[in-house]
Design a protein around this motif. Structure first.
Motif, PDB file in Angstrom:
ATOM      1  N   PRO A   1     -28.732 -24.857 -42.556  1.00 31.90           N
ATOM      2  CA  PRO A   1     -28.365 -23.249 -42.617  1.00 31.90           C
ATOM      3  C   PRO A   1     -27.178 -23.207 -42.442  1.00 31.90           C
ATOM      4  CG  PRO A   1     -29.960 -23.893 -41.010  1.00 31.90           C
ATOM      5  CD  PRO A   1     -29.897 -25.063 -41.786  1.00 31.90           C
ATOM      6  N   PRO A   2     -26.583 -21.853 -42.624  1.00 25.82           N
ATOM      7  CA  PRO A   2     -25.194 -21.669 -42.058  1.00 25.82           C
ATOM      8  C   PRO A   2     -25.308 -21.718 -40.439  1.00 25.82           C
ATOM      9  CG  PRO A   2     -25.997 -19.896 -43.934  1.00 25.82           C
ATOM     10  CD  PRO A   2     -27.076 -20.820 -43.656  1.00 25.82           C
ATOM     11  N   LEU A   3     -24.265 -22.194 -39.926  1.00 25.47           N
ATOM     12  CA  LEU A   3     -23.987 -22.016 -38.431  1.00 25.47           C
ATOM     13  C   LEU A   3     -24.121 -20.702 -38.067  1.00 25.47           C
ATOM     14  CD1 LEU A   3     -21.297 -24.754 -38.271  1.00 25.47           C
ATOM     15  CD2 LEU A   3     -23.772 -25.183 -38.154  1.00 25.47           C
ATOM     16  N   ALA A   4     -25.129 -20.154 -37.277  1.00 32.64           N
ATOM     17  CA  ALA A   4     -25.357 -18.857 -36.810  1.00 32.64           C
ATOM     18  C   ALA A   4     -24.325 -18.030 -36.330  1.00 32.64           C
ATOM     19  CB  ALA A   4     -26.705 -18.588 -36.119  1.00 32.64           C
ATOM     20  N   LEU A   5     -23.333 -18.731 -35.334  1.00 33.64           N
ATOM     21  CA  LEU A   5     -22.386 -18.251 -34.738  1.00 33.64           C
ATOM     22  C   LEU A   5     -21.081 -18.380 -35.201  1.00 33.64           C
ATOM     23  CD1 LEU A   5     -23.514 -18.903 -30.900  1.00 33.64           C
ATOM     24  CD2 LEU A   5     -24.112 -17.057 -32.503  1.00 33.64           C
ATOM     25  N   ARG A   6     -20.866 -19.141 -36.385  1.00 36.46           N
ATOM     26  CA  ARG A   6     -19.452 -19.243 -36.839  1.00 36.46           C
ATOM     27  C   ARG A   6     -18.978 -18.124 -37.570  1.00 36.46           C
ATOM     28  NH1 ARG A   6     -18.265 -24.698 -40.393  1.00 36.46           N
ATOM     29  NH2 ARG A   6     -18.298 -25.471 -38.097  1.00 36.46           N
ATOM     30  N   PRO A   7     -17.947 -17.574 -37.366  1.00 38.17           N
ATOM     31  CA  PRO A   7     -17.398 -16.410 -38.265  1.00 38.17           C
ATOM     32  C   PRO A   7     -16.983 -16.783 -39.429  1.00 38.17           C
ATOM     33  CG  PRO A   7     -15.602 -17.299 -36.575  1.00 38.17           C
ATOM     34  CD  PRO A   7     -16.799 -18.059 -36.466  1.00 38.17           C
ATOM     35  N   GLY A   8     -16.744 -15.766 -40.437  1.00 42.11           N
ATOM     36  CA  GLY A   8     -16.349 -16.033 -41.641  1.00 42.11           C
ATOM     37  C   GLY A   8     -17.597 -16.279 -42.722  1.00 42.11           C
ATOM     38  N   SER A   9     -17.382 -16.867 -43.708  1.00 40.21           N
ATOM     39  CA  SER A   9     -18.376 -17.170 -44.872  1.00 40.21           C
ATOM     40  C   SER A   9     -19.433 -18.041 -44.153  1.00 40.21           C
ATOM     41  CB  SER A   9     -17.509 -17.992 -46.099  1.00 40.21           C
ATOM     42  OG  SER A   9     -18.418 -18.159 -46.972  1.00 40.21           O
TER      43      SER A   9
END
Length: 565
Positions: free
Chosen positions: A340-348
């Motif tokens: 899944p998307p990295l929960a704390l990464r900003p951006g898309s």
């Protein structure tokens, strides 16, 4: 008493102090740092978790949302402490479960495939991690005593693929004219040498075969995950679902045998094989990796369908990447999986979907199965769920792992998307047949998960009338899974690999499916907001997705708070 904002920050600091967790969530504090696998580090974390848990229990909250977040933070810590305290043969389970390969490779792989920073910065972090790898593996070897045999074998299989991963990274560094290419090559050699020694040592160790934790511990674990059914109730639920699924499959088998002019005696398994061959995804120029193109095309079709009907709200900044499973992950990804998307990464918010492609498993990839796979893994499934949750203002609701919440959502959608017409009428019976054959694995997962955790063969009796007379738990489990799903032998063994290591995760699929459908039906029956069926569907989807990650029983409280129940 501690106010909520302070305790939430303390919880966040605790979570992100762990290098592996920080990396996996997309934080930037430990990009070049491996975790600490030592028992001393584990003891320090446990002491900090217990202290924080005491503070949480006396924290001040204002309103429903803060109280819910507080409960989730408590569950997070309690689950971590549960697994740290769990025993196998008189020692902590940690000492029976080798994790050196994942410990050195997971972060490196993430930096390689899922990081949008300039190549030189990422390679600097990879180099730093590689330099730490020999020491990490030496410490891991000291921690492990007599491993569980199956877990050792998984570690050996995964370790065999690391050299190829590192060679690919060296090639990438050379193409990027990385200034420290020489140091990187030396670090790779040192890492490979240390890894060979670690794996050889592990292969020569005496091993244990039994890895059950017992009924009492299983009940404790279910309670911590807010699954309120007992093991016996879960097993009964699985048997009921199997009976219902078998009845539907029998109807579809008769119908499809007539449609394709097959003999009336054609069995479900034979029909499944026929459909796999008839609707096999074609290879382009004989290239195995061209299968990925079929999945990419399916993503576009699903997105158009969802957007046209406005069934789900799609975040603006989100994307999926379809990748072939790398060799070192094949032992634990039997068919496909989604990071899944990295929960704390900003951006898309970017998800990575891995597909395991093998010549002997091409039957797993068909024009009938690919849509179901992408509904489950992509939009409106896991990717949409986690891409939405990753934008929640609450820290704990972005990072909390509630498997029955995640898998219940996706398996519910496998039926829902067929019900609302995503598949054309002339193929919907075929797709539903394939999907229900696949859904049979959920029943097997409940039985096998409970059996692995308790060693009680009775949990394998999920309605298939099989005898389980082997002393080897994997032989018995393979018999059930093969009969329930028709999977290839290779996939069966790969499935059992991860079933054995992820205690209570496999049962969460069917448990979540039943809990989510029940929740939805309860909301439809109450219909306190007097919405039509389409409006109620959209409202259910919106609340489910935008509330963040939590156990389904906690989510029920959210719907109640919002006036739907």
């Amino acid at each position: 008493m501690t106010n909520f904002a302070t305790i939430e920050q303390q919880f966040k600091d605790f979570v992100l102090a762990d290098a592996d967790t920080s990396m996996a969530l997309g934080a930037t504090d430990h990009l070049g740092q491996l975790g600490d696998p030592s028992l001393a580090a584990a003891k320090t974390r446990d002491e900090a978790a217990k202290t924080l848990l005491q503070q949480l229990q006396s924290a001040e909250t204002e309103g429903f949302d803060q109280q819910l977040d507080l409960d989730l933070m408590q569950r997070y810590l309690q689950q971590a402490l549960f697994f740290d305290d769990l025993q196998q043969h008189g020692q902590p389970q940690r000492r029976r479960a080798p994790g050196g390969v994942d410990g050195i490779s997971a972060g490196i792989f993430q930096l390689f495939v899922n990081d949008e920073r300039p190549a030189e910065q990422r390679l600097d972090n990879i180099l730093s991690r590689l330099l730490q790898a020999p020491h990490y593996l030496a410490v891991e070897a000291e921690v492990i005593t007599q491993p569980i045999a199956r877990w050792r074998d998984i570690e050996l299989d995964q370790g065999a693929g690391i050299a190829d991963l590192l060679a690919t990274i060296v090639d990438w560094a050379a193409a990027e004219t990385y200034p420290q290419l020489g140091a990187l090559k030396s670090a790779v050699i040192a890492c490979n040498t240390a890894l060979d020694s670690y794996l050889a040592d592990l292969a020569g160790r005496d091993a244990k075969t039994n890895f059950a934790i017992g009924e009492e511990k299983v009940c404790q674990l279910l309670a911590l995950r807010n699954i309120q059914q007992s093991p016996a109730q879960l097993a009964a639920m699985a048997a009921t679902f199997m009976a219902e699924t078998k009845a539907l499959l029998a109807e579809l088998t008769v119908k499809l045998n007539r449609k394709y002019q097959l003999a009336e005696t054609t069995t479900e398994a034979e029909l499944h094989e026929y459909l796999n061959q008839r609707f096999a995804a074609t290879l382009k120029d004989g290239r195995l990796d061209s299968i990925l193109d079929h999945y990419t095309d399916q993503i576009s079709d699903i997105n158009d369908f969802v957007s046209d009907r406005q069934l789900f709200a799609l975040p603006e900044q989100q994307q999926m990447k379809i990748l072939q499973t790398p060799g070192f992950l094949e032992p634990v990804i039997p068919a496909g999986a989604m990071w899944p998307p990295l929960a704390l990464r900003p951006g898309s918010k970017t998800s990575l979907v891995y597909l395991t492609l093998k010549e002997d498993q091409l039957a797993e990839h068909t024009a009938l199965g690919i849509p179901v796979m992408m509904i489950h893994e992509g939009i409106p499934g896991h990717h949409l769920q986690f891409a939405t949750a990753a934008q929640h203002p609450s820290f704990i609701r972005r990072i909390f792992s509630a498997n029955e919440h995640a898998e219940g959502w996706t398996t519910m959608l496998e039926d829902y998307m067929l019900d609302v017409g995503y598949i054309a009428d002339d193929l919907v019976d075929e797709v539903r047949f394939i999907a229900k054959r696949e859904m049979s694995r959920l029943v097997a997962r409940v039985g096998i998960d409970l059996y692995f955790m308790t060693a009680n063969k009775d949990y394998l009796n999920v309605g298939l009338d099989l005898d389980f007379d082997s002393d080897d738990v994997f032989v018995n489990a393979a018999k059930l899974l093969k009969e329930a799903t028709g999977f290839t032998d290779g996939r069966v063994q790969a499935e059992l690999n991860w079933y054995s290591t992820e205690q209570s995760y496999p049962l969460s699929y069917l448990t979540g499916n039943r809990l989510v459908w029940q929740l939805k039906q309860d909301i439809q029956q109450a219909n306190r907001k007097e919405l039509n069926s389409n409006e109620l569907d959209r409202a259910f989807h919106k609340v489910y997705l935008q509330s963040g990650c939590m156990p389904v029983e906690n989510l029920r409280l959210v719907f109640n708070e919002l006036g739907y129940l």
